[in-house]
Write a protein that holds these residues in place. Sequence first.
Motif, PDB file in Angstrom:
ATOM      1  N   ILE A 114       0.856  -1.187   0.000  1.00 11.77           N
ATOM      2  CA  ILE A 114       0.000   0.000   0.000  1.00 11.77           C
ATOM      3  C   ILE A 114       0.890   1.235   0.000  1.00 11.77           C
ATOM      4  O   ILE A 114       1.760   1.375   0.870  1.00 11.77           O
ATOM      5  CB  ILE A 114      -0.928   0.015   1.235  1.00 11.77           C
ATOM      6  N   PRO A 115       0.727   2.152  -0.971  1.00 11.17           N
ATOM      7  CA  PRO A 115       1.553   3.356  -1.003  1.00 11.17           C
ATOM      8  C   PRO A 115       1.465   4.115   0.319  1.00 11.17           C
ATOM      9  O   PRO A 115       0.369   4.450   0.789  1.00 11.17           O
ATOM     10  CB  PRO A 115       0.946   4.168  -2.147  1.00 11.17           C
ATOM     11  N   SER A 116       2.597   4.342   0.936  1.00 10.55           N
ATOM     12  CA  SER A 116       2.644   5.018   2.226  1.00 10.55           C
ATOM     13  C   SER A 116       3.987   5.693   2.381  1.00 10.55           C
ATOM     14  O   SER A 116       4.860   5.594   1.511  1.00 10.55           O
ATOM     15  CB  SER A 116       2.412   4.018   3.361  1.00 10.55           C
ATOM     16  N   SER A 117       4.185   6.354   3.509  1.00  8.19           N
ATOM     17  CA  SER A 117       5.456   7.038   3.746  1.00  8.19           C
ATOM     18  C   SER A 117       6.610   6.050   3.883  1.00  8.19           C
ATOM     19  O   SER A 117       7.769   6.422   3.740  1.00  8.19           O
ATOM     20  CB  SER A 117       5.355   7.899   5.008  1.00  8.19           C
ATOM     21  N   ALA A 118       6.282   4.783   4.175  1.00  7.55           N
ATOM     22  CA  ALA A 118       7.306   3.730   4.274  1.00  7.55           C
ATOM     23  C   ALA A 118       6.728   2.434   3.711  1.00  7.55           C
ATOM     24  O   ALA A 118       6.493   1.471   4.427  1.00  7.55           O
ATOM     25  CB  ALA A 118       7.755   3.543   5.714  1.00  7.55           C
TER      26      ALA A 118
ATOM     27  N   CYS B 131      -3.741   6.578   8.982  1.00  8.35           N
ATOM     28  CA  CYS B 131      -2.754   7.568   8.554  1.00  8.35           C
ATOM     29  C   CYS B 131      -1.691   6.987   7.621  1.00  8.35           C
ATOM     30  O   CYS B 131      -1.608   5.776   7.427  1.00  8.35           O
ATOM     31  CB  CYS B 131      -2.068   8.169   9.779  1.00  8.35           C
ATOM     32  N   GLU B 132      -0.894   7.898   7.071  1.00  9.68           N
ATOM     33  CA  GLU B 132       0.307   7.612   6.284  1.00  9.68           C
ATOM     34  C   GLU B 132       0.052   7.001   4.898  1.00  9.68           C
ATOM     35  O   GLU B 132       0.992   6.711   4.171  1.00  9.68           O
ATOM     36  CB  GLU B 132       1.291   6.724   7.071  1.00  9.68           C
ATOM     37  N   GLY B 133      -1.202   6.779   4.526  1.00  8.34           N
ATOM     38  CA  GLY B 133      -1.488   6.316   3.174  1.00  8.34           C
ATOM     39  C   GLY B 133      -1.239   7.433   2.178  1.00  8.34           C
ATOM     40  O   GLY B 133      -1.505   8.602   2.461  1.00  8.34           O
ATOM     41  N   ILE B 134      -0.711   7.073   1.006  1.00 11.36           N
ATOM     42  CA  ILE B 134      -0.438   8.073  -0.032  1.00 11.36           C
ATOM     43  C   ILE B 134      -1.294   7.765  -1.263  1.00 11.36           C
ATOM     44  O   ILE B 134      -1.107   6.739  -1.917  1.00 11.36           O
ATOM     45  CB  ILE B 134       1.056   8.080  -0.417  1.00 11.36           C
ATOM     46  N   ALA B 135      -2.231   8.648  -1.535  1.00  9.60           N
ATOM     47  CA  ALA B 135      -3.100   8.479  -2.706  1.00  9.60           C
ATOM     48  C   ALA B 135      -2.420   9.103  -3.919  1.00  9.60           C
ATOM     49  O   ALA B 135      -2.778  10.198  -4.364  1.00  9.60           O
ATOM     50  CB  ALA B 135      -4.461   9.116  -2.448  1.00  9.60           C
TER      51      ALA B 135
ATOM     52  N   LYS C 247      -1.036   9.270  -7.994  1.00  7.88           N
ATOM     53  CA  LYS C 247      -1.813   9.254  -9.236  1.00  7.88           C
ATOM     54  C   LYS C 247      -2.172   7.843  -9.686  1.00  7.88           C
ATOM     55  O   LYS C 247      -3.278   7.582 -10.146  1.00  7.88           O
ATOM     56  CB  LYS C 247      -1.032   9.972 -10.340  1.00  7.88           C
ATOM     57  N   LYS C 248      -1.224   6.915  -9.547  1.00 11.90           N
ATOM     58  CA  LYS C 248      -1.459   5.552 -10.023  1.00 11.90           C
ATOM     59  C   LYS C 248      -2.411   4.773  -9.126  1.00 11.90           C
ATOM     60  O   LYS C 248      -3.188   3.947  -9.594  1.00 11.90           O
ATOM     61  CB  LYS C 248      -0.129   4.799 -10.128  1.00 11.90           C
ATOM     62  N   LYS C 249      -2.349   5.021  -7.814  1.00 12.22           N
ATOM     63  CA  LYS C 249      -3.133   4.217  -6.873  1.00 12.22           C
ATOM     64  C   LYS C 249      -4.029   5.064  -5.980  1.00 12.22           C
ATOM     65  O   LYS C 249      -4.363   4.666  -4.871  1.00 12.22           O
ATOM     66  CB  LYS C 249      -2.202   3.358  -6.025  1.00 12.22           C
ATOM     67  N   SER C 250      -4.449   6.220  -6.458  1.00 11.27           N
ATOM     68  CA  SER C 250      -5.312   7.093  -5.676  1.00 11.27           C
ATOM     69  C   SER C 250      -6.602   6.395  -5.276  1.00 11.27           C
ATOM     70  O   SER C 250      -6.992   6.385  -4.114  1.00 11.27           O
ATOM     71  CB  SER C 250      -5.632   8.362  -6.470  1.00 11.27           C
ATOM     72  N   ASN C 251      -7.274   5.789  -6.254  1.00 10.08           N
ATOM     73  CA  ASN C 251      -8.536   5.115  -5.983  1.00 10.08           C
ATOM     74  C   ASN C 251      -8.335   3.879  -5.106  1.00 10.08           C
ATOM     75  O   ASN C 251      -9.156   3.554  -4.254  1.00 10.08           O
ATOM     76  CB  ASN C 251      -9.206   4.714  -7.298  1.00 10.08           C
ATOM     77  N   HIS C 252      -7.208   3.201  -5.299  1.00  8.87           N
ATOM     78  CA  HIS C 252      -6.889   1.997  -4.537  1.00  8.87           C
ATOM     79  C   HIS C 252      -6.776   2.315  -3.047  1.00  8.87           C
ATOM     80  O   HIS C 252      -7.389   1.639  -2.199  1.00  8.87           O
ATOM     81  CB  HIS C 252      -5.564   1.425  -5.060  1.00  8.87           C
ATOM     82  N   VAL C 253      -6.009   3.344  -2.703  1.00 12.17           N
ATOM     83  CA  VAL C 253      -5.816   3.729  -1.307  1.00 12.17           C
ATOM     84  C   VAL C 253      -7.105   4.287  -0.713  1.00 12.17           C
ATOM     85  O   VAL C 253      -7.457   3.991   0.434  1.00 12.17           O
ATOM     86  CB  VAL C 253      -4.667   4.747  -1.186  1.00 12.17           C
ATOM     87  N   ALA C 254      -7.824   5.077  -1.503  1.00 11.37           N
ATOM     88  CA  ALA C 254      -9.085   5.650  -1.027  1.00 11.37           C
ATOM     89  C   ALA C 254     -10.108   4.557  -0.713  1.00 11.37           C
ATOM     90  O   ALA C 254     -10.838   4.634   0.293  1.00 11.37           O
ATOM     91  CB  ALA C 254      -9.649   6.608  -2.073  1.00 11.37           C
ATOM     92  N   LYS C 255     -10.156   3.535  -1.543  1.00  6.48           N
ATOM     93  CA  LYS C 255     -11.073   2.410  -1.290  1.00  6.48           C
ATOM     94  C   LYS C 255     -10.672   1.653  -0.029  1.00  6.48           C
ATOM     95  O   LYS C 255     -11.532   1.247   0.766  1.00  6.48           O
ATOM     96  CB  LYS C 255     -11.089   1.454  -2.490  1.00  6.48           C
ATOM     97  N   LEU C 256      -9.366   1.440   0.152  1.00 10.51           N
ATOM     98  CA  LEU C 256      -8.888   0.750   1.345  1.00 10.51           C
ATOM     99  C   LEU C 256      -9.340   1.487   2.603  1.00 10.51           C
ATOM    100  O   LEU C 256      -9.911   0.881   3.528  1.00 10.51           O
ATOM    101  CB  LEU C 256      -7.358   0.666   1.327  1.00 10.51           C
TER     102      LEU C 256
END
Length: 337
Positions: A276-280, A310-314, A316-325
């Motif tokens: 999951i795109p995040s700060s780490a 917290c720390e999820g990064i939405a 461009k490629k995975k904006s919808n993916h993180v938002a859904k999570l």
Amino acid sequence: MDKLVLFNRKTCNSLLKKRTGESKFGQHIQTLTSISNIYEQLENLDVTYVILGLPEDVGVFANHGKTGASKTWEAFITTLLNIQSNRFYNANRILLLGHLDFSEEQDQMAKLNQSRKKDVLKSRKIVEQIDKQVTHIIYQIVLAGKTPIIIGGGHNNAYGNIKGTSLAYGKPINAINFDAHTDFRAEEGRHSGNGFSYALSEGFLNKYFVFGLHENYTSDQILDTFENSENLDYNTYEALEVKNELKFKKELKRASAFVSENKFGLEIDCDAIENIPSSALTPSGFSVNKVRYFVNYFAKNEHVAYLHICEGIANKKKSNHVAKLITYLVTDFIKER
């Protein structure tokens, strides 16, 4: 309250994607129309949950992490508003309050260089100002008898969540953190890696459990601190998922017994979830279904005081993916309460 930007019905309607025969979440949630007397409005409003956004990543920058979490709130809102409103939860019991506007702080951070020690110290001073704003709004929400659902932003905001909740209850609270890291670093100036250590030392946090700590990224110094304190406990991801030394469900019960005799905060850091795109971002972490089970389990506890994701990064490629999570985790929490 100068930082609070209310979410309004006009914005809500502009983001809704309506379909004939369907009822969307955003058509039923509640909003406020006035910025004045927030506490009184919340106290008199017939809602259970208050959703608040903290779109900033100054704390991440101040901890030498990867920024980007400031954009997640906007992506999350669009996704949340367009899920179905149905029998599994009552959207009328939810207030979408809005977000704290940290654009000024973000602009200040943009002028700093993360490789310069002086600039990092400056960013940590900015985080102290963010702390005050977060503490104040969380205090008012909890004092009004509502349960905050906080969407970050950096994990530095755990400090404001804990302090605001503690002040509202008039006593220290506990916390459980689903995270690859303890965020219990030295009190060297505020950042995303020491919210819990500051909260404990200042008397706002009593007991603290870290669930799924990554062994490769935890120092012996921090491990010693945890193992020599009755108020701190943890398990590791490796013991749970790699070596199978511990059972996930048994550890849920043990962690619950540790924190739930008192009011406690439920903290979810996206860097504990695999890919999951995040700060780490981690290639080795818990599955999405495991974290959903975790939230579901603790949401049932009567003493849970808030949920912070917290720390999820939405990006461009995975904006919808993180938002859904994040939307899944928020609705899992609501459904079980």
